[in-house]
Scaffold this active site. Sequence first.
Site, short mmCIF file in Angstrom:
data_model
loop_
_atom_site.label_atom_id
_atom_site.label_comp_id
_atom_site.label_asym_id
_atom_site.label_seq_id
_atom_site.Cartn_x
_atom_site.Cartn_y
_atom_site.Cartn_z
N CYS A 159 0.86 -1.18 0.00
CA CYS A 159 0.00 0.00 0.00
C CYS A 159 0.90 1.23 0.00
CB CYS A 159 -0.98 -0.02 1.17
SG CYS A 159 -0.23 -0.13 2.80
N ARG A 210 -2.22 -0.75 5.49
CA ARG A 210 -3.45 -1.27 4.88
C ARG A 210 -3.18 -2.63 4.25
NH1 ARG A 210 -4.84 3.65 1.01
NH2 ARG A 210 -2.62 4.03 1.33
#
Lengths: 154, 299
Positions: free
Chosen positions: B247, B252
Amino acid sequence: MTDSRTHDLPGRLADIVDEFQALEKAQRLELLLEFSQGLPALPERYDDHPELLEAVPECQSPVFVAAEVNRGDEADAEVRVFFRAPREAPTTRGFAGILAAGVDGLSVAEVQALPDDVCARLGLEEAVSPLRLRGMTGMLRRIKRQVAERAVAA
Amino acid sequence: MPLDRDPDPSLADYAHPDRLVTTSWLADHLGDPGLVVVESDEDILLYETGHIRGAVKIDWHTELNDPVTRDYIDGAGFAALVGAKGISRDSTVVIYGDKSNWWASYALWVFTLFGHPDVRLLNGGRALWEAEERELTTDKVDVTAVDYPVVERNDAPIRAFKDEVLAHIGQPMVDVRSPEEYTGQRTHMPAYPEEGALRGGHIPGAASVPWARAAAENGTFKSRADLEAIYTGEKGLSPSDDVIAYCRIGERSSHTWFVLTHLLGFDKVRNYDGSWTEWGNAVRVPIVKGSEPGTTVSV
């Protein structure tokens, strides 16, 4: 005696810096939480005028800031600052609370003279991380820019 | 001694149901010997505004990262950190946090680098716990420090570095950022400009699956069938694939790493924690712009 951290700051902001610096790292976080809880509510007149609030994208949470310049003689005119920051973002609220307590009510000249590194003087880098502190610098930069624009317009 | 797994039927279909607990299971087991609950949030003060009774806090930024080198703490640092929080090697650790467990997933992934045997996520995280009006307290937690052995990190199985990613081009990769970041319209997440990059786009061949597609509205993970429809159906991944997820800084993608590894049972998923803040600033690495994964190397 002058302190390099506070000698060029207005009184209330200097006091806040001293207050943080007198504490241990963990207690500094607790003080930040107190500022978060003490952040004044946004005046109702902004409810119908969200466009008057400026977003601060440097913050990791949705926070908005508005600076007002009250009537007065140019540099002496009083600056008011207002913030909107969500409850679930207490760190961001804490930064806003510090600026509300330290900047609200200063004169235009005092706001313009605030050093750009004031947020770095609170001793929060270690406790909060420099990355997160950039959000606070972002708020201050926007306040100074808004004040510059509005002081000219007033 | 590790606690028994949560037998809740909502978890039974996942590949490793022992890696998740429900809010009701946690509420019933608070205070059980052998259980340590950890809160890990993006906001460093959120814990102080109220936390699950007895939970300790671990901050990704100030505690899990080395303060000088861009890397995680080492075995001695981890042992000192978690030992001081009352976590021993045989503790059952349940982690929860804000933002649909982004940072909780990240913390769980770091615990996994050190091979902590029993570490689980609270399905739904802090938001679901609050939404169910379960108790949060500001009472200070009385922690008794314990000894945690010094175990060096084993990065290779679940962590990818830039050169490995470069060599991996052509094999499955998942980009979990927003569509705007993937196409290169943006170099940072909306509202996170400070973690930006000099170049926008994605790593050639990476499929776009924004992390939030794995989360249901209440912040819990989607069902196994729904997750399979996305990752193995729509994106054509297979559980035996060698997959790299990335990410912006790896948080994430920790969430997606958890989904692929523990919910869908993929054997080999690595998180590229350098992610776009490294790739988008690196000199002469290939980048593709636009909505197609692309395979052409463009310098």
